[in-house]
Every structure is written in structure tokens, then in C-alpha cells.
Design an enzyme around this catalytic site. Structure first.
Site: not given
Length: 261
Positions: A104, A36
């Protein structure tokens, strides 16, 4: 005295205490499990996380995830510190299951307003229109309801951020990847997104991250290997920021896997 300290630190008890102190308060090792954050962080990157970047989190026993001390301040931290800033890569606990760690990029902080339009991130900082005019002169700016929004505010400084052209509006993909109505981030919370925008399970799907879930910031990669167990020497002992500098101006080849991860 120094001799006693040396003998104690060389004992099993001293070694365990020193190691746990480092893990609890200074740094902890993590392995990137998913793609991701491609290409900023890759599957198989093993990195140390600086746990004092945003205060000192309440210590937990590794793997067991058992709290060693109570959460005295009710904010997940023994000592409150700086908060994540826009553009920071952050390690945090997944709000839906705080025994799982996510990595993230923070794209909005408390008071900011963000939206998505055709995969483009729109940001109205909490500081207001004049702040946008002063600090985002070289960016595309659009006006919505008398507020100035910066279009894709992080891509220039963080070249690992990208979209997958194969992900289109075919009726099979989640709508969250394409559009999101403007929302204001609550104070003390953070909106997180993966750099691999079309394959990231992030705040677009499950909401903002409160400060109590913030763990720290990636420090440096101490080892890295690919899916074939071949060592990526060009990433060993590198920081995410130095890797980003290497990517500037280069055409990156990225093989995407299907799905959100």
C-alpha cells in the site's frame, strides 16, 4: 582463496547460503495479487522488494514464514533504519496475520492527523500549520479546529491514485470509503491506503501499521503479465516511480472489480 570461494559458491551449499542471504537481507521477490494499487502496481506485476530500505527485518524462511532469528529489538528488525515517509509505496505484513504481505501507500506517519470527507483525504502533518503553508502552496487547504489540512496531498505526484465513480453512497458500500473523523497517528506507526481507493482493504478498515511489520520498498518489476498471460513488456524492468511518470497527464482507463481487496 578466490578459487576456493568460487568452488564453494558453485556448490549446492554455497548456492543455498547465497540465495538465502539475498532473500533475508537484500531483496525478495513478490507478486502483486490484487488490484488495490492500480494503476501504480497491477495484478501480475512481479517485483523485487528492497528489504534494507527501512532497516533489516528479522529474516524468515520464505513460504514457511518461520523466523530464523529472534526479534532481539522487539521491533521486527535486526537493524533499525529509516522509517516510511509520506507517499512511499511500502511492503508490510498485515497486522491481523503477519504471514501475509500487503502493498500500500503510506499516507500518514506518527503525529500526523488525517480524515476523510466525501472520499477526499485530508492531512495535517505533524510539523504544523507553518509547514503546510510553506510546503503545500499549490494544494487546496482547509482549516478545521485551528489546524490546516491539505486536501488530497498525494494525487499530483502519484497519478495512479484514483476513485471509482461507480462507488456511491447507495447504502451498500462501507462507510469507511467516504468519511472518517480526524485521527492522530501514534508515533512509530503508519496509515496505509491503496491507490485504488474505493477497492482497497487498508488502514481505513483495520488501523495503522507498526514499524515491526514494515518489510521494505518495491525496487523494480522484473516481469509482468495480465490475466490472459500476455506479457506487459512496457512494465518489465521498470520502477514504480518511472511508471508513475509515464501516467502523468494521461487519461487512464481502469476496469474495476466489485468489492474490497
Amino acid at each position: 582463496m578466490l578459487g576456493k570461494i568460487y568452488r564453494w559458491s558453485s556448490s549446492w551449499t554455497g548456492t543455498v547460503v547465497i540465495v538465502l542471504t539475498i532473500i533475508f537481507f537484500i531483496a525478495q521477490a513478490f507478486v502483486i495479487p490484487s488490484g488495490s494499487m492500480k494503476n501504480s502496481l497491477l495484478i501480475g506485476d512481479m517485483l523485487f522488494v528492497k528489504k534494507f530500505s527501512y532497516g533489516i527485518p528479522v529474516p524468515r524462511i520464505p513460504w514457511l514464514e518461520v523466523k530464523v532469528l529472534p526479534d532481539f529489538n522487539d521491533n521486527g528488525h535486526l537493524i533499525e533504519g529509516d522509517k516510511p515517509q509520506r507517499g512511499d509505496i511500502v511492503v508490510f505484513r498485515y497486522p491481523g496475520n503477519d504471514s501475509i504481505h500487503y502493498v500500500k501507500r503510506c499516507v500518514a506517519t506518527g503525529g500526523d492527523i488525517i480524515a476523510l470527507k466525501d472520499k477526499h483525504l485530508l492531512l495535517h502533518p505533524s510539523e504544523g500549520n507553518e509547514y503546510v503553508k510553506e510546503n503545500y502552496k499549490d494544494y487546496q487547504i482547509v482549516e478545521l479546529n485551528d489546524k490546516l489540512f491539505v486536501v488530497d496531498p498525494y494525487r499530483k505526484d502519484h497519478p495512479g491514485i484514483h476513485n471509482d465513480p461507480a462507488v456511491t453512497r447507495d447504502g451498500l458500500q462501507p462507510y469507511q470509503l467516504f468519511d472518517m473523523l480526524p485521527i492522530q497517528i501514534p508515533e512509530g506507526e503508519f496509515f496505509m491506503m491503496g491507490d485504488n481507493r474505493d477497492h482497497s482493504n487498508d488502514s481505513r478498515f483495520w488501523g495503522t501499521v507498526k514499524y515491526k511489520y514494515i518489510v521494505g520498498k518495491p525496487w523494480f518489476i522484473y516481469f509482468s503479465w495480465d490475466e490472459n498471460k500476455e506479457i506487459r513488456w512496457d512494465r518489465v524492468f521498470r520502477t514504480p516511480s518511472s511508471i508513475e511518470k509515464d501516467m502523468e497527464g494521461k487519461q487512464l482507463e481502469i476496469n474495476h472489480k466489485e468489492g474490497i481487496y
